[in-house]
Design a protein around this motif. Structure first.
Motif, PDB file in Angstrom:
ATOM      1  N   GLY A   1       0.911  -1.200   0.102  1.00 44.72           N
ATOM      2  CA  GLY A   1       0.089  -0.014   0.161  1.00 44.72           C
ATOM      3  C   GLY A   1       1.082   1.418  -0.176  1.00 44.72           C
ATOM      4  N   ALA A   2       2.022   1.187   0.211  1.00 49.32           N
ATOM      5  CA  ALA A   2       3.033   2.378   0.359  1.00 49.32           C
ATOM      6  C   ALA A   2       2.644   3.150  -1.052  1.00 49.32           C
ATOM      7  CB  ALA A   2       4.108   2.131   0.514  1.00 49.32           C
ATOM      8  N   ILE A   3       2.812   2.528  -2.068  1.00 51.55           N
ATOM      9  CA  ILE A   3       2.751   3.325  -3.699  1.00 51.55           C
ATOM     10  C   ILE A   3       1.467   4.086  -3.676  1.00 51.55           C
ATOM     11  CG2 ILE A   3       2.986   3.016  -5.967  1.00 51.55           C
ATOM     12  CD1 ILE A   3       4.924   0.777  -5.497  1.00 51.55           C
ATOM     13  N   ALA A   4       0.426   2.872  -3.456  1.00 47.68           N
ATOM     14  CA  ALA A   4      -0.898   3.658  -3.671  1.00 47.68           C
ATOM     15  C   ALA A   4      -1.362   4.847  -2.804  1.00 47.68           C
ATOM     16  CB  ALA A   4      -1.854   2.231  -3.278  1.00 47.68           C
ATOM     17  N   ALA A   5      -0.575   4.827  -1.571  1.00 41.55           N
ATOM     18  CA  ALA A   5      -0.757   5.818  -0.512  1.00 41.55           C
ATOM     19  C   ALA A   5      -0.394   7.206  -1.153  1.00 41.55           C
ATOM     20  CB  ALA A   5      -0.119   5.733   0.909  1.00 41.55           C
ATOM     21  N   VAL A   6       0.806   7.090  -1.738  1.00 41.36           N
ATOM     22  CA  VAL A   6       1.370   8.288  -2.215  1.00 41.36           C
ATOM     23  C   VAL A   6       0.919   8.844  -3.410  1.00 41.36           C
ATOM     24  CG1 VAL A   6       3.706   9.234  -3.256  1.00 41.36           C
ATOM     25  CG2 VAL A   6       3.992   7.784  -1.302  1.00 41.36           C
ATOM     26  N   THR A   7       0.592   7.673  -4.376  1.00 39.35           N
ATOM     27  CA  THR A   7      -0.125   8.426  -5.571  1.00 39.35           C
ATOM     28  C   THR A   7      -1.665   8.704  -5.231  1.00 39.35           C
ATOM     29  OG1 THR A   7      -0.904   5.897  -6.121  1.00 39.35           O
ATOM     30  CG2 THR A   7       1.368   6.852  -7.038  1.00 39.35           C
ATOM     31  N   GLY A   8      -2.072   8.149  -4.322  1.00 40.62           N
ATOM     32  CA  GLY A   8      -3.521   8.531  -3.962  1.00 40.62           C
ATOM     33  C   GLY A   8      -3.358  10.057  -3.540  1.00 40.62           C
ATOM     34  N   ILE A   9      -2.537  10.417  -2.767  1.00 42.53           N
ATOM     35  CA  ILE A   9      -2.320  11.959  -2.570  1.00 42.53           C
ATOM     36  C   ILE A   9      -2.091  12.792  -3.572  1.00 42.53           C
ATOM     37  CG2 ILE A   9      -0.899  13.679  -1.243  1.00 42.53           C
ATOM     38  CD1 ILE A   9      -0.370  11.342   1.011  1.00 42.53           C
TER      39      ILE A   9
END
Length: 220
Positions: A158-166
């Motif tokens: 989920g780290a990549i998804a969290a950044v791209t989500g922001i």
């Protein structure tokens, strides 16, 4: 190499004498200092090629150390950077290498303190423009052609998804993205080139994510 403006050729506002050997070196140091995120106890700099041959005469040594301490290319403190580093308790070690590199103006910067070590490799390609080709052993190719977000993080679900989500929340479009890791579950890297300026609010929100170690902007 595509130049965005005449200033990519004649160089930025800077303390001279050379846009490639002085301003470029300062920007390599700036990137290293931003990503380290604190005052190092040791700055070990290795120069290659033309940097190795002329770094004293062209002020590459003071420029890269000034950059590490946060001095921009036009900062009038750059000529005194080595003395200022000593006052701040930073041990500076310069080394030259005759190893062959892809570009003659190459520098490797290793920063250390009691909490850890950080290393970056940058090249100065002229006019004060730089590329980052390696970060903590991760191969990169960041040209500074536009703003890029560099994120060191723990390799977690989920780290990549969290950044791209922001980024999506702030309607920031991703033009190019690289992700890599040395080993499953260890340190990993995201390098995200975006189309627009990154505000402090975006950076602050990304920095608050639990998986994030360090965040910096390249190319602004």
């Amino acid at each position: 190499m595509k130049y965005r403006s005449v200033f990519d050729i004649i160089g930025p506002v800077m303390v001279g004498p050379s846009s490639s050997h002085t301003a470029g070196a300062a920007r390599i140091g700036l990137m290293a200092g931003k990503l380290f995120g604190r005052t190092p106890r040791l700055a070990h700099v290795t120069f290659y090629g033309s940097f190795a041959d002329t770094y004293r005469g062209h002020g590459t040594d003071v420029a890269i150390v000034g950059g590490i301490m946060g001095f921009d290319t036009f900062d009038l403190r750059i000529p005194q950077a080595l003395d200022i580093a000593k006052e701040r308790g930073i041990e500076v070690v310069f080394e030259t290498s005759d190893a062959l590199t892809d570009h003659p103006n190459t520098a490797r910067v290793r920063l250390e303190d009691e909490d850890g070590t950080f290393e970056i490799v940058g090249i100065s390609i002229g006019g004060g423009t730089i590329e980052i080709t390696e970060l903590n052993g991760f191969p990169l190719k960041l040209s500074g052609g536009g703003p890029a977000l560099v994120v060191l993080h723990h390799d977690r679900f989920g780290a990549i998804a969290a950044v791209t989500g922001i980024l999506a929340k702030y309607e920031l479009n991703i033009g190019h993205m690289e992700v890599s890791r040395h080993e499953k579950g260890k340190q990993a890297l995201m390098a995200i080139e975006i189309d627009d300026h990154l505000s402090k609010d975006v950076l602050a929100e990304i920095e608050r994510l639990p998986q994030i170690e360090r965040v910096a902007i390249f190319g602004e």
